[in-house]
Design a protein around this motif. Structure first.
Motif, PDB file in Angstrom:
ATOM      1  N   TRP A 233       0.830  -1.209   0.000  1.00 42.19           N
ATOM      2  CA  TRP A 233       0.000   0.000   0.000  1.00 42.19           C
ATOM      3  C   TRP A 233       0.863   1.257   0.000  1.00 42.19           C
ATOM      4  N   GLY A 278      -3.419  -1.947  10.766  1.00 50.17           N
ATOM      5  CA  GLY A 278      -3.557  -0.989   9.676  1.00 50.17           C
ATOM      6  C   GLY A 278      -4.099  -1.567   8.392  1.00 50.17           C
ATOM      7  N   ARG A 282      -6.517   0.669   5.500  1.00 50.69           N
ATOM      8  CA  ARG A 282      -6.079   0.912   4.127  1.00 50.69           C
ATOM      9  C   ARG A 282      -7.201   0.716   3.106  1.00 50.69           C
ATOM     10  N   LYS A 358      -5.290   7.816   7.415  1.00 49.73           N
ATOM     11  CA  LYS A 358      -4.892   7.513   6.031  1.00 49.73           C
ATOM     12  C   LYS A 358      -5.530   8.466   5.020  1.00 49.73           C
ATOM     13  N   TYR A 362      -5.057   9.382   0.825  1.00 48.23           N
ATOM     14  CA  TYR A 362      -6.112   8.994  -0.101  1.00 48.23           C
ATOM     15  C   TYR A 362      -6.670  10.182  -0.876  1.00 48.23           C
TER      16      TYR A 362
END
Length: 499
Positions: A233, A278, A282, A358, A362
């Motif tokens: 990721w 995590g 994600r 996150k 993104y």
């Protein structure tokens, strides 16, 4: 004024119902433990189709053509664009902050909610693109092999030349067996690492059911495969070492992921499962309300989507890839959101807090994907512009704030509670929503689709949740019931709020 009225009504109801006998002379209801009730899960947000620019109309028509929510079409389209470029295109935010266009997406919904039909046409186009990649690669390798053989026959017969030609022929034959890829459905970590090495400019791991992928991470490697995915990721180099398969350096490790999953499995495998590493944070969730079809749809054509994805696949970004930059007003919009909306969520605890953390990455990744998608559907400039304009950053911000933040609240609802507490709260919220005065425990477990109630050890968890509800004063057995385990609900539940 309205809140004050509700509190007053609730307090009055609590006095009426708690500590007094009911009309039938049964024992008095205790004052319930309000902490067990929790908060109701938020309703599903509407997907803001306007954020998808020139692709919006296609998303709408494709969804209507399959009687599916547009969320699933949009999610699969975002994944397809990302998968075609994620190993070669990045967004530069400042001197040291770069984001590869890697996206992990979960299409959440119960069985037969339209996930697979909505993704089918896009998935089919990706297979066609990959087939052309393989065919072109094999034709090129065959031509190189033929040229080598022709030249070696006409050239010197010296021993050194023969040895060199043999080595080159072996290299070309190995090259022929490693065609570029853009799509993977099911692969071990070792096989996926090999595919990554020959991936053209991006790679999409697409699973009809994400459950299989998530379970495989634990089943075959005792969890040792999870770091391989977690690092993917982030992008960047990755050294894979296995006793059986040896060592392999992946210079630009990363791939996008998309797949369907049922709400119950999403929560039991990700948001409610053990420690937070995590992985769940994600995943961007697409969890719409299922469409209730009124008739058989006419279907739709997918030519514009086919052409758009083919156009993206035809782009050549070179050995070092392509870096997209933010136009000055686009950066200002991003920076303003970062200092206000994102900053306000910094420090949020629990698993939802991990997902919120996150979101800046993104936003950048979604802005890049929406920029490329808009270009591909517009049929305008031949070359992809390298500057992301404000319209695409604001579209990414709108998607995050108006869609993904509410979805995160939904999927992580009760995630930091124990499984029993989460199920107990969901049962009580269901009773409150339907105004139930009593309920059958077996029917509730089988028919109410309570998240977590059909997972492993579900019967014991459900029974423990019911025990918690009874012990906390929210329900009690119906004494004169002839049905198995029927509980009556404390009337204060329907009084409108906590006193």
């Amino acid at each position: 004024m309205i809140d004050a009225y509700r509190k007053s009504a609730a307090a009055s109801a609590a006095r009426d119902y708690s500590g007094q006998s009911d009309a039938n002379g049964d024992e008095a209801w205790p004052v319930p433990d309000w902490s067990v009730l929790g908060g109701a899960m938020a309703d599903a947000p509407c997907l803001p189709l306007e954020c998808f620019g020139k692709a919006a109309e296609y998303i709408r028509r494709a969804a209507e053509g399959t009687n599916a929510p547009p969320d699933y079409v949009a999610g699969m389209l975002i994944a397809a664009v990302s998968g075609l470029v994620c190993k070669s295109v990045s967004v530069r935010i400042n001197r040291s902050w770069y984001e590869d266009l890697i996206l992990w997406l979960a299409l959440i919904g119960p069985p037969s909610s339209g996930k697979t039909p909505a993704a089918k046409a896009i998935r089919k186009r990706l297979f066609a693109i990959q087939k052309k990649m393989v065919t072109d690669h094999e034709a090129m390798a065959d031509q190189m092999i033929a040229d080598l053989k022709a030249n070696s026959l006409a050239g010197s017969t010296a021993k050194e030349d023969k040895a060199a030609n043999k080595l080159e022929l072996e290299r070309l034959e190995a090259l022929r067996l490693s065609p570029p890829r853009c799509l993977v459905n099911d692969a071990t970590v070792e096989a996926l690492a090999s595919v990554e090495a020959s991936a053209a400019q991006g790679l999409l791991v697409e699973r009809d059911e994400l459950t299989g992928l998530i379970c495989a991470l634990e089943r075959y490697s005792a969890g040792s495969d999870r770091p391989f995915y977690l690092e993917a990721w982030m992008g960047g180099p990755f050294q894979l070492d296995r006793v059986k398969y040896g060592s392999k350096l992946i210079e630009r490790h990363g791939f996008s992921i998309v797949g369907g999953i049922q709400p119950d499995r999403y929560r039991s495998l990700l948001t409610m499962a053990g420690d937070d590493d995590g992985f769940a944070a994600r995943l961007l969730p697409f969890w719409p309300v299922p469409v209730k079809p009124a008739s058989i749809p006419e279907g739709t054509f997918h030519d514009e989507m086919d052409e758009a994805l083919e156009r993206i696949a035809a782009q050549k970004f070179g050995e070092y890839g392509l870096t997209l930059t933010l136009a000055s007003n686009a950066f200002e919009a991003f920076d303003d959101w970062y200092g206000k909306d994102h900053s306000a969520r910094v420090g949020k605890l629990g698993k939802a807090g991990s997902a919120y953390g996150k979101l800046p990455g993104y936003v950048a990744r979604l802005a890049g994907v929406l920029h490329i998608m808009d270009w591909a559907f517009s049929k305008g400039e031949a070359e992809l512009p390298t500057s992301i304009e404000e319209i695409h950053v604001t579209a990414a911000l709108a998607l995050v704030e108006d869609y993904f933040v509410p979805q995160i609240r939904r999927v992580y609802h009760g995630a930091d509670l124990s499984a029993e507490e989460s199920i107990a709260a969901a049962i009580l919220q269901h009773c409150r929503k339907l105004g139930l005065a009593s309920f059958n425990v077996r029917d509730a477990r089988r028919e109410w689709e309570i998240p977590g109630a059909r997972s492993k050890d579900a019967t014991k968890l459900f029974d423990d949740a019911v025990k918690l509800i009874v012990e906390s004063g929210w329900a009690r057995a119906v004494r004169k019931s002839t049905r198995a385990k029927v509980l009556e609900v404390n009337p204060v539940l329907h009084a409108g709020g906590k006193p």
